[in-house]
Design a protein around this motif. Structure first.
Motif, PDB file in Angstrom:
ATOM      1  N   TRP A  68       5.496 -13.257   2.309  1.00 12.50           N
ATOM      2  CA  TRP A  68       6.923 -13.536   2.523  1.00 12.50           C
ATOM      3  C   TRP A  68       7.213 -14.505   3.664  1.00 12.50           C
ATOM      4  CZ3 TRP A  68       8.603 -11.727   7.252  1.00 12.50           C
ATOM      5  CH2 TRP A  68       8.009 -10.584   7.789  1.00 12.50           C
ATOM      6  N   GLU A  88       0.281  -6.504   9.209  1.00 13.05           N
ATOM      7  CA  GLU A  88      -0.527  -5.735   8.263  1.00 13.05           C
ATOM      8  C   GLU A  88      -1.802  -6.419   7.759  1.00 13.05           C
ATOM      9  OE1 GLU A  88       2.065  -3.995   5.246  1.00 13.05           O
ATOM     10  OE2 GLU A  88       2.742  -2.520   6.717  1.00 13.05           O
ATOM     11  N   TRP A 109       4.729   4.401   4.959  1.00 17.31           N
ATOM     12  CA  TRP A 109       5.539   3.911   3.836  1.00 17.31           C
ATOM     13  C   TRP A 109       5.451   4.834   2.618  1.00 17.31           C
ATOM     14  CZ3 TRP A 109       9.353   1.018   4.627  1.00 17.31           C
ATOM     15  CH2 TRP A 109       9.344   0.130   5.707  1.00 17.31           C
ATOM     16  N   ASN A 141       6.507   3.299  -0.876  1.00 15.01           N
ATOM     17  CA  ASN A 141       5.573   2.237  -1.293  1.00 15.01           C
ATOM     18  C   ASN A 141       4.242   2.829  -1.764  1.00 15.01           C
ATOM     19  OD1 ASN A 141       7.576   0.708  -0.150  1.00 15.01           O
ATOM     20  ND2 ASN A 141       6.262  -0.438   1.242  1.00 15.01           N
ATOM     21  N   GLU A 170       6.032   0.684  12.123  1.00 14.55           N
ATOM     22  CA  GLU A 170       6.857   0.505  10.918  1.00 14.55           C
ATOM     23  C   GLU A 170       6.979   1.850  10.241  1.00 14.55           C
ATOM     24  OE1 GLU A 170       5.569  -2.221   7.907  1.00 14.55           O
ATOM     25  OE2 GLU A 170       5.443  -3.934   9.263  1.00 14.55           O
ATOM     26  N   PRO A 207      12.620  -8.594   4.226  1.00 12.89           N
ATOM     27  CA  PRO A 207      12.261 -10.000   4.039  1.00 12.89           C
ATOM     28  C   PRO A 207      12.461 -10.423   2.578  1.00 12.89           C
ATOM     29  CG  PRO A 207      10.436  -8.696   5.000  1.00 12.89           C
ATOM     30  CD  PRO A 207      11.455  -7.738   4.495  1.00 12.89           C
TER      31      PRO A 207
HETATM   32  O1  IFL Z   1       8.696  -5.536   3.839  1.00 11.09           O
HETATM   33  C1  IFL Z   1       7.489  -4.879   4.019  1.00 11.09           C
HETATM   34  C2  IFL Z   1       6.713  -5.591   5.093  1.00 11.09           C
HETATM   35  O2  IFL Z   1       6.003  -6.647   4.562  1.00 11.09           O
HETATM   36  C3  IFL Z   1       5.744  -4.750   5.818  1.00 11.09           C
HETATM   37  N1  IFL Z   1       5.568  -3.461   5.492  1.00 11.09           N
HETATM   38  C4  IFL Z   1       6.361  -2.774   4.527  1.00 11.09           C
HETATM   39  C5  IFL Z   1       7.704  -3.418   4.393  1.00 11.09           C
HETATM   40  C6  IFL Z   1       8.571  -2.669   3.378  1.00 11.09           C
HETATM   41  O3  IFL Z   1       7.981  -2.651   2.115  1.00 11.09           O
HETATM   42  O4  IFL Z   1       5.093  -5.213   6.735  1.00 11.09           O
END
Ligand code: IFL
Length: 450
Positions: A147, A225, A295, A298, A340, A411
């Protein structure tokens, strides 16, 4: 025998002296406003420092003097964040210009060696405004994900392979496998180091200070990440990744010995579920602390459309994930930051008017575990929620960002509203504010006893 005892005494004396000088070094580094590690916590100017932070990837973009910049908005966002107890933001400092559909534009690197002064002045402005508010930033210098261009764009530049947008191919496994080539592409590494040098040694156009001398930088982060590859990454790829972390962290520290360096790792989820690999990547002395991300949706632990049915299982897994990582930090003997975490709005809506009851509860549970472990003296150095959307608003019916639209916490590879906390999300903001206050109090109490 006597020689052995003498040797042992000499070794012990040497180790004690080394430890004393290390502690003194850490303490010195914690002076002059630089955040540093002391034992398993952060210190600043001799006082405990705990991160109660917000992800704010687009902070530097808002600071740009023209183009995408919105300085008045940036100032307001920082005032709001400060008012709710946020003392740190995690920001994208380097992006790569790309044709990929789901990536932000413009980018700080237009092409190798060609850096966008307008956006870098935006980062300068952000850093100056943070310093005015006694806030700090974690600055990430690359992205495993597409992104912001990221590693796949480096491969396009230096391998000639097409930049891979996994939102288009729908093949994240292949994307992750391919991206690992970034770590061993000598030309990509040379440009990556060049841009790091460019930022670390840059003189801020607003403050006149070099970034490497700016205490508002809390840490340089290798990437967002980074990971060794896809779910099949084996021994060789893991070793390559650990070496890349150690070498890059060492390189940054050779340019700037005052600031901490962090990885940006997601934790086990970004380490092929291999705890040893995760800890090895954080053991190198040039990495100051561990990072991890949480997450649940996810990772398929939670279905926001079946929140009642999936909540309990998700919470069990999440609490275990948090506890495990804090235990890894204990083993590595360094602080750890949950940098995060996030959850969908109720019913998986992206609509700013929809409720956030489940998210608020999730934030509350996460905060309370972190506080409990912090109060027990464990190596908890704070949290950074994902992500501050503030006054930004989605402009399109499908919630996808297009150039010219507001930036929000999500993003451009995700719908705007997925995980953003907007300035109108009063109940979530209250949960954040309450926890920030409690964690700061715990940090001051525990740190004072060290
Ligand atoms: O937007 C993502 C981002 O790229 C990240 N971790 C998870 C976020 C949400 O899916 O670093």
């Amino acid at each position: 025998m006597t020689t052995r005892i003498a040797k042992k005494t000499a070794t012990a004396a040497f180790l004690l002296a080394a430890l004393a000088s290390f502690n003194a070094m850490a303490a010195d580094n914690g002076q002059d406003g630089f955040v540093a590690v002391q034992d398993t916590h952060f210190v600043r100017n001799g006082h405990p420092y705990v991160i109660t932070g917000a992800n704010f990837w687009y902070g530097g973009y808002l600071g740009a003097p023209s183009g995408v910049g919105q300085r008045a908005r940036l100032v307001k966002e920082l005032d709001r964040l400060k008012a709710i107890g946020i003392n740190n933001v995690r920001v994208l400092a380097v992006s790569e210009q790309t044709d990929m559909k789901s990536a932000v534009r413009p980018a700080t690197t237009r092409k190798p060696g060609d850096y966008d002064e307008n956006l870098l002045k935006g980062l300068d402005f952000l850093m100056a405004e943070l310093a005015r508010r006694d806030m700090t930033a974690v600055l990430y210098l690359n992205n495993f994900w597409q992104w912001s261009g990221g590693m796949t764009q480096y491969l396009n530049w230096f391998e000639g392979t097409p930049a891979h947008d996994p939102n288009v191919s729908k093949d994240y496994e292949r994307f992750m496998g391919e991206n690992a080539r970034f770590y061993t592409n000598a030309k990509a590494q040379a440009e990556y180091r060049k841009v790091i040098d460019h930022i670390v040694n840059r003189t801020n156009s607003v403050t006149g200070k070099r970034y490497r001398d700016d205490p508002a930088v809390l840490s340089w982060q290798l990437a967002n990440e980074p990971r060794p590859g896809n779910s099949k990454a084996g021994g060789e790829q893991k070793a390559t990744y650990v070496k890349w972390v150690a070498d890059t962290a060492h390189y940054i520290r050779s340019l700037d010995g005052k600031h901490m360096v962090s990885t940006g790792s997601e934790g086990l989820a970004g380490s092929v579920q291999d705890a040893q690999l995760y800890m090895d990547a954080h053991r190198t002395p040039d990495v100051a602390y561990l990072t991890y991300h949480l997450w649940p949706a996810n990772w398929g632990w939670f279905d926001p459309k079946r929140a009642d049915a999936t909540w309990a299982g998700m919470m069990d897994k999440s609490m275990q994930y948090l506890n495990q990582h804090i235990d890894y930090a204990k083993q590595v003997h360094k602080p750890i930051v949950l940098e995060e975490f996030g959850l969908n709005r109720d019913g998986a809506s992206f609509d700013i008017k929809s409720s956030t009851r489940v998210r608020d509860r999730f934030y509350g549970e996460v905060f309370s575990l972190i506080e409990k472990r912090a109060a027990a003296g464990d190596p908890v150095a704070g949290w950074t929620f994902w992500a501050w959307g503030g006054a930004g608003r989605a402009a399109n019916a499908d919630y996808w960002w297009k150039p010219g639209n507001d930036f929000v916490g999500d993003p451009p590879q995700e719908e705007q509203g997925l995980y953003s906390v907007f300035d109108s999300d009063a109940s979530t903001i209250q949960v954040i504010q309450d926890s920030a206050r409690r964690l700061q109090a715990i940090g001051a109490r525990i740190g004072g006893k060290q």
